[in-house]
Design an enzyme around this catalytic site. Structure first.
Site, PDB file in Angstrom:
ATOM      1  N   LYS A   1      -9.744  -6.865  33.358  1.00 11.78           N
ATOM      2  CA  LYS A   1     -10.145  -6.622  31.970  1.00 11.78           C
ATOM      3  C   LYS A   1     -10.892  -5.300  31.866  1.00 11.78           C
ATOM      4  O   LYS A   1     -10.707  -4.525  30.953  1.00 11.78           O
ATOM      5  CB  LYS A   1     -11.098  -7.728  31.506  1.00 11.78           C
ATOM      6  CG  LYS A   1     -10.414  -9.030  31.173  1.00 11.78           C
ATOM      7  CD  LYS A   1     -11.454 -10.081  30.796  1.00 11.78           C
ATOM      8  CE  LYS A   1     -10.821 -11.420  30.507  1.00 11.78           C
ATOM      9  NZ  LYS A   1     -11.776 -12.524  30.594  1.00 11.78           N
TER      10      LYS A   1
HETATM   11  N1  GLU Z   1     -14.064 -17.947  33.816  1.00 10.24           N
HETATM   12  C1  GLU Z   1     -13.565 -17.467  35.079  1.00 10.24           C
HETATM   13  C2  GLU Z   1     -12.850 -16.144  34.872  1.00 10.24           C
HETATM   14  O1  GLU Z   1     -12.395 -15.868  33.776  1.00 10.24           O
HETATM   15  C3  GLU Z   1     -12.617 -18.471  35.661  1.00 10.24           C
HETATM   16  C4  GLU Z   1     -12.884 -18.757  37.065  1.00 10.24           C
HETATM   17  C5  GLU Z   1     -12.220 -20.028  37.567  1.00 10.24           C
HETATM   18  O2  GLU Z   1     -11.038 -20.265  37.279  1.00 10.24           O
HETATM   19  O3  GLU Z   1     -12.889 -20.768  38.272  1.00 10.24           O
HETATM   20  O4  GLU Z   1     -12.742 -15.373  35.801  1.00 10.24           O
END
Ligand code: GLU
Ligand code: ZN
Length: 285
Positions: A238
């Site tokens: 990102k």
């Molecule tokens: N919220 C985390 C991210 O977007 C996800 C990590 C996970 O899948 O454990 O990187």
């Protein structure tokens, strides 16, 4: 029953790497007649943009995926607080007021997650006026639980060894949990049996396995999938404004691309635009 999840953070638009991650988790559940969950990981109040969660749902729909959505992390703060209080009462956490600059000034060793905390505040002598994070006393925690293993679909059985991460933060100064604590508690609460995510988070599973043992949570299996790499061999991120490179899902959607056809091509390994799949275990520890 296999339960997988896709757990994006609404701090930037999704790109092709996220599509791949969601498709892998979706298909693993579907092929086994299981459930595929969507969880919005929005504890990072300062960086979260709520409108992005709606975009994420549109992206998944566009890719032709079906999911069950579970409550977003911002609605679960009480459960994070309760778990942290419990670990604190058990003497496994300690407050840390160090700033990043203070830590870096001590020239700490660098581990898989960045600087390894040098332990300055482990003696509990912190200024109560300063904002404090709560860190895990890794040594005490490992002594408490003994030897642990966890299993990845592809990499096989792993001996949990989170020591090289040092005393990780479980409660941030600005949020009632860190990613590690929130994701571990939520996966358990959501009944996730197969934690599916990229190999860039392989290392985190060592920490999560330890947290499961400390908190008496059920132990899932893991599936760390390969990452999509840009033509320079770097993972799509990102922060690298993948949108500008044409990797953003919302952008491709707005451009009239057929999302289902894109999903099919990804499944067949036909990556668009010079993108390749990393070799396992890219990014692992
Ligand atoms: N919220 C985390 C991210 O977007 C996800 C990590 C996970 O899948 O454990 O990187
Ligand atoms: Zn400190």
């Amino acid at each position: 029953m296999i339960v997988t999840r896709f757990a994006p953070s609404p701090n930037g638009p999704l790109h092709l790497g996220h599509a791949w991650s969601a498709i892998v988790a979706h298909d693993l559940a579907r092929e086994a007649g299981g459930r595929f969950l969507l969880r919005i990981e929005d504890i990072d109040g300062a960086r979260s943009r709520p409108e992005l969660a709606d975009e994420f749902r549109r992206d998944l729909e566009w890719l032709g995926l079906e999911w069950e959505e579970v409550p977003a992390q911002s609605t679960r703060l009480a459960s994070y607080e309760a778990a942290a209080q419990r670990l604190l009462a058990e003497g496994l956490l300690y407050p840390c007021t160090c700033t990043r600059a203070e830590i870096m000034a001590l020239e700490p060793k660098i581990g898989p997650e960045g600087a390894i905390y040098p332990g300055t505040c482990r003696n509990w002598r912190v200024d109560p006026e300063k904002p404090a994070a709560l860190r895990l006393d890794m040594h005490a925690a490992m002594e408490r639980v003994g030897k642990l293993t966890w299993e990845d679909d592809e990499a096989g059985v792993q001996v949990a060894d989170p020591r090289e991460f040092g005393d990780v933060v479980l409660v941030r100064k600005d949020a009632p949990a860190s990613y590690h604590l929130a994701a571990t508690l939520d996966d358990a609460a959501d009944g996730v049996t197969l934690v599916t995510r990229g190999t860039d988070l392989f290392f985190a599973s060592h920490i999560h396995r330890l947290l499961q043992a400390m908190l008496g949570l059920p132990v899932p299996r893991w599936h760390h999938h390969r990452l999509l790499l840009d033509p320079d061999g770097r993972k799509l991120a990102k922060s690298r404004q993948s949108g500008e490179l044409g990797h953003g899902l919302a952008e491709r959607r707005a451009g009239g691309e057929d999302g289902r056809a894109l999903a099919e091509r990804l499944r067949m390994g036909q990556m668009p635009g010079g993108i390749t799949l990393s070799r396992f275990p890219h990014g692992a520890a």
